[in-house]
Design a protein around this motif. Structure first.
Motif, PDB file in Angstrom:
ATOM      1  N   PHE A  47       0.825  -1.215   0.000  1.00  0.00           N
ATOM      2  CA  PHE A  47       0.000   0.000   0.000  1.00  0.00           C
ATOM      3  C   PHE A  47       0.861   1.266   0.000  1.00  0.00           C
ATOM      4  N   SER A  48       1.984   1.233   0.697  1.00  0.00           N
ATOM      5  CA  SER A  48       2.838   2.416   0.697  1.00  0.00           C
ATOM      6  C   SER A  48       3.431   2.665  -0.689  1.00  0.00           C
ATOM      7  N   LYS A  49       3.827   1.601  -1.382  1.00  0.00           N
ATOM      8  CA  LYS A  49       4.360   1.768  -2.737  1.00  0.00           C
ATOM      9  C   LYS A  49       3.271   2.228  -3.713  1.00  0.00           C
ATOM     10  N   VAL A  50       2.071   1.673  -3.563  1.00  0.00           N
ATOM     11  CA  VAL A  50       0.974   2.071  -4.454  1.00  0.00           C
ATOM     12  C   VAL A  50       0.633   3.538  -4.251  1.00  0.00           C
ATOM     13  N   VAL A 102       2.441  -1.670  -9.573  1.00  0.00           N
ATOM     14  CA  VAL A 102       3.418  -1.981  -8.525  1.00  0.00           C
ATOM     15  C   VAL A 102       3.657  -3.487  -8.459  1.00  0.00           C
ATOM     16  N   LEU A 103       2.601  -4.257  -8.562  1.00  0.00           N
ATOM     17  CA  LEU A 103       2.752  -5.714  -8.532  1.00  0.00           C
ATOM     18  C   LEU A 103       3.587  -6.201  -9.715  1.00  0.00           C
ATOM     19  N   LEU A 104       3.269  -5.732 -10.889  1.00  0.00           N
ATOM     20  CA  LEU A 104       3.977  -6.186 -12.086  1.00  0.00           C
ATOM     21  C   LEU A 104       5.395  -5.622 -12.174  1.00  0.00           C
ATOM     22  N   LEU A 169      -1.417 -10.860  -3.687  1.00  0.00           N
ATOM     23  CA  LEU A 169      -0.289 -11.522  -4.349  1.00  0.00           C
ATOM     24  C   LEU A 169       1.068 -10.884  -4.067  1.00  0.00           C
ATOM     25  N   PHE A 170       1.089  -9.695  -3.506  1.00  0.00           N
ATOM     26  CA  PHE A 170       2.343  -8.965  -3.353  1.00  0.00           C
ATOM     27  C   PHE A 170       3.339  -9.685  -2.447  1.00  0.00           C
TER      28      PHE A 170
END
Length: 175
Positions: A47-50, A102-104, A169-170
């Protein structure tokens, strides 16, 4: 009709560059391993990265929007309510884009040719989100109401689904 699509093409290309850079810094200096050693929940890290990527991309989008609308000659056709709607659509679309991005980006950060790999895997997955955001933007620029619009429902729904699936999935991606 073309202005909304061109806006979202510019937003997505600037977003891909930003997403690539957000993981490069941590991977090169070992920052991600250090963060994992602190015991931070992977969901909080996600969440912080997103939200940090979404905030930076949103600020870039807000700077790009008036310039692009001036070039297309539609800036004077938008009233203050249209600006509020446009800002909301940009915020929702940017959040959904960053949620999946962010996930990809985390997946492709260790691969060779990560810049092109991220583009290849990101655009097919987020294509419905980009189309929905573009259609909503075109609708706003044509002064059509958005309330109950199927594209707005698709934009919000797809953003929430991408955010939830990526959150789950992160943890496996950063392993």
């Amino acid at each position: 009709k073309l202005a909304g699509s061109v806006l979202w093409v510019a937003f997505t290309f600037s977003g891909v560059i930003g997403l690539n850079r957000s993981f490069d810094i941590e991977r090169s200096s070992g920052g991600l391993k250090g963060l994992r050693l602190t015991g931070i929940d992977p969901g909080n890290l996600y969440f912080s990265k997103v939200f940090s990527n979404a905030l930076i991309l949103f600020l870039i989008d807000i700077c790009i929007t008036p310039i692009a609308l001036i070039f297309f000659g539609v800036l004077e056709m938008i009233n203050w309510l249209g600006w509020l709607k446009l800002t909301g659509v940009i915020a929702i679309g940017t959040l959904g884009f960053c949620a999946g991005g962010v996930l990809l980006a985390g997946m492709s950060s260790n691969a060779k040719g990560r810049e092109s790999l991220l583009s290849v895997i990101l655009f097919p997955i987020l294509f419905p989100l980009i189309i929905a955001a573009s259609k909503c933007t075109v609708s706003i620029l044509n002064s059509n109401p958005l309330l109950g619009d199927i594209w707005l429902i698709m934009l919000v729904g797809y953003s929430l689904i991408v955010l939830a699936v990526s959150f789950l999935l992160f943890e496996y991606i950063i392993e």
